[in-house]
Scaffold this motif. Structure first.
Motif, PDB file in Angstrom:
ATOM      1  N   LYS A  97     -12.946   9.678  -6.316  1.00 34.04           N
ATOM      2  CA  LYS A  97     -12.918   8.849  -5.109  1.00 34.04           C
ATOM      3  C   LYS A  97     -14.198   8.037  -4.950  1.00 34.04           C
ATOM      4  N   TRP A 100     -13.519   5.223  -7.514  1.00 31.60           N
ATOM      5  CA  TRP A 100     -12.337   4.402  -7.246  1.00 31.60           C
ATOM      6  C   TRP A 100     -12.388   3.805  -5.843  1.00 31.60           C
ATOM      7  N   GLN A 101     -12.760   4.608  -4.851  1.00 35.74           N
ATOM      8  CA  GLN A 101     -12.878   4.225  -3.452  1.00 35.74           C
ATOM      9  C   GLN A 101     -11.553   3.748  -2.847  1.00 35.74           C
ATOM     10  N   PRO A 102     -10.500   4.585  -2.932  1.00 38.10           N
ATOM     11  CA  PRO A 102      -9.248   4.243  -2.253  1.00 38.10           C
ATOM     12  C   PRO A 102      -9.200   4.880  -0.872  1.00 38.10           C
ATOM     13  N   ASP A 103      -8.132   4.571  -0.126  1.00 39.42           N
ATOM     14  CA  ASP A 103      -7.941   5.207   1.174  1.00 39.42           C
ATOM     15  C   ASP A 103      -7.238   6.560   1.012  1.00 39.42           C
ATOM     16  N   LYS A 104      -6.277   6.615   0.087  1.00 34.45           N
ATOM     17  CA  LYS A 104      -5.548   7.855  -0.162  1.00 34.45           C
ATOM     18  C   LYS A 104      -5.709   8.220  -1.632  1.00 34.45           C
ATOM     19  N   ALA A 137      -3.518   6.975  -6.343  1.00 37.69           N
ATOM     20  CA  ALA A 137      -4.209   6.348  -5.216  1.00 37.69           C
ATOM     21  C   ALA A 137      -3.397   5.146  -4.747  1.00 37.69           C
ATOM     22  N   ASP A 138      -3.755   4.661  -3.541  1.00 35.48           N
ATOM     23  CA  ASP A 138      -3.063   3.507  -2.972  1.00 35.48           C
ATOM     24  C   ASP A 138      -3.805   2.201  -3.208  1.00 35.48           C
ATOM     25  N   ALA A 139      -4.943   2.239  -3.845  1.00 39.57           N
ATOM     26  CA  ALA A 139      -5.730   1.031  -4.113  1.00 39.57           C
ATOM     27  C   ALA A 139      -5.742   0.759  -5.611  1.00 39.57           C
ATOM     28  N   SER A 142     -10.552   0.469 -10.032  1.00 36.91           N
ATOM     29  CA  SER A 142     -11.883  -0.116  -9.904  1.00 36.91           C
ATOM     30  C   SER A 142     -12.298  -0.741 -11.238  1.00 36.91           C
TER      31      SER A 142
END
Length: 337
Positions: A97, A100-104, A137-139, A142
């Motif tokens: 995370k 990647w830095q997604p929300d989910k 993930a939802d995003a 990266s």
């Protein structure tokens, strides 16, 4: 419960008889809404006390938690039971995370490398089997994760060299990731296309309908098959039997040989009878001379009145009728008493 084995998606692992057993796996869409009951039976090794427990697994749909972007990581320094621990899995998801830095973000699947065709490691230097972890993930991915797909890193992977990934240092402290085996899947770009079935032998064309044969089956005459199967071999066997009988009964050379043998025996008997009536002296070697017990000279008997098997073969030639005396050559010289 009710089946001889676990469901196909559920796995069980226990390293030693004294370590914890782990049930893990990811169900498929076909298992949604179907409760799975796992019947667990255990016994105490010391007291042999047996206990049974039913574990109910409810499988629910994940339509509300749609994660279209999925990345699969291969971690070389972990075993599957170590990765399933909540602390270790939480640390790995935290590192992903951060990159990647997604929300989910959620773990979708965890699989041992042995289940994917990997080899059992050598028991040296604390080597691990390795584990595959799929994260969704939802995003979008990266830039760090996309570095694996650039040509330079692909070339290094083809040469079995470590690719240069800028975010590898964020995992290196605890997890050794094989970046050449990372897989990035974008579900938003996947279009489900049903495979087109090409009509060929055994496959009906599109829109075809199978028509079974009718119930009324036409009768068949098996008389000709009977004749062909039995009559022809019987006729051949009969011909062979006749030929064999003719050879054995009508052309026997043994009868001529028996008649010839009988004639020879008759001629031999006649010759023996004629030889008994001849008035000639028997050979000296066949007439007795000395008595077998006293050693005295005995008078020769008629040939027909004694048994020649019990008399000696050597005898004298004196006073024998019908014999010609052979003169003996006198030797000159001194005589010694």
């Amino acid at each position: 419960m009710g089946y001889p084995d676990r469901p196909g998606w559920l796995r069980y692992i226990q390293r030693t008889p004294y370590s914890d057993g782990v049930l893990y796996g990811s169900p498929t869409v076909e298992n949604v809404g179907k409760p799975t009951i796992i019947e667990i039976t255990a016994y105490n090794r010391r007291t042999f006390e047996t206990a049974r427990h039913n574990l109910i697994i409810n499988i629910m749909s994940t339509e509300d938690l749609f994660l279209p972007y999925q990345a699969e990581f291969f971690i070389k320094n972990m075993n599957v039971e170590e990765m399933l621990a909540s602390e270790i899995l939480g640390d790995f998801l935290g590192a992903v995370k951060n990159v990647w830095q997604p929300d989910k973000l959620n773990a979708i699947n965890i699989t041992s490398a042995l289940d994917r065709g990997g080899r059992v490691p050598l028991p040296i230097n604390d080597m691990k089997e390795g584990v595959y972890v799929t994260v969704g993930a939802d995003a979008s991915f990266s830039s760090c994760l996309r570095e694996v797909k650039n040509p330079q890193n692909q070339l290094r992977c083809s040469q079995e060299m470590e690719p240069l990934i800028s975010c590898d240092k964020k995992f290196r402290a605890q997890f050794h990731i094989d970046w050449c085996k990372i897989s990035l899947v974008d579900k938003t770009k996947e279009v489900s296309v049903s495979p087109k079935v090409m009509p060929r032998e055994g496959i009906l064309p599109d829109g075809g309908e199978y028509k079974p044969p009718s119930d009324t089956v036409k009768s068949r005459d098996y008389y000709s098959d009977f004749l062909l199967t039995l009559a022809v071999p019987s006729a051949v066997a009969l011909v062979l039997f006749i030929i064999l009988g003719y050879i054995m009964c009508c052309r026997r050379e043994g009868i001529i040989q028996l008649v010839h043998h009988s004639a020879i025996q008759k001629s031999t008997k006649d010759l023996r009878d004629m030889s008994k009536n001849r008035e000639i002296a028997w050979p000296l070697s066949t007439l007795p001379v000395f008595h077998p017990v006293t050693g005295e000279i005995v008078t020769p008997l008629h040939p027909d009145s004694y048994d020649n098997t019990s008399m000696p073969l050597m005898q004298t030639q004196q006073n024998l009728p019908h014999q010609t005396r052979i003169p003996q050559q006198q030797t000159t010289g001194k005589w010694y008493p």
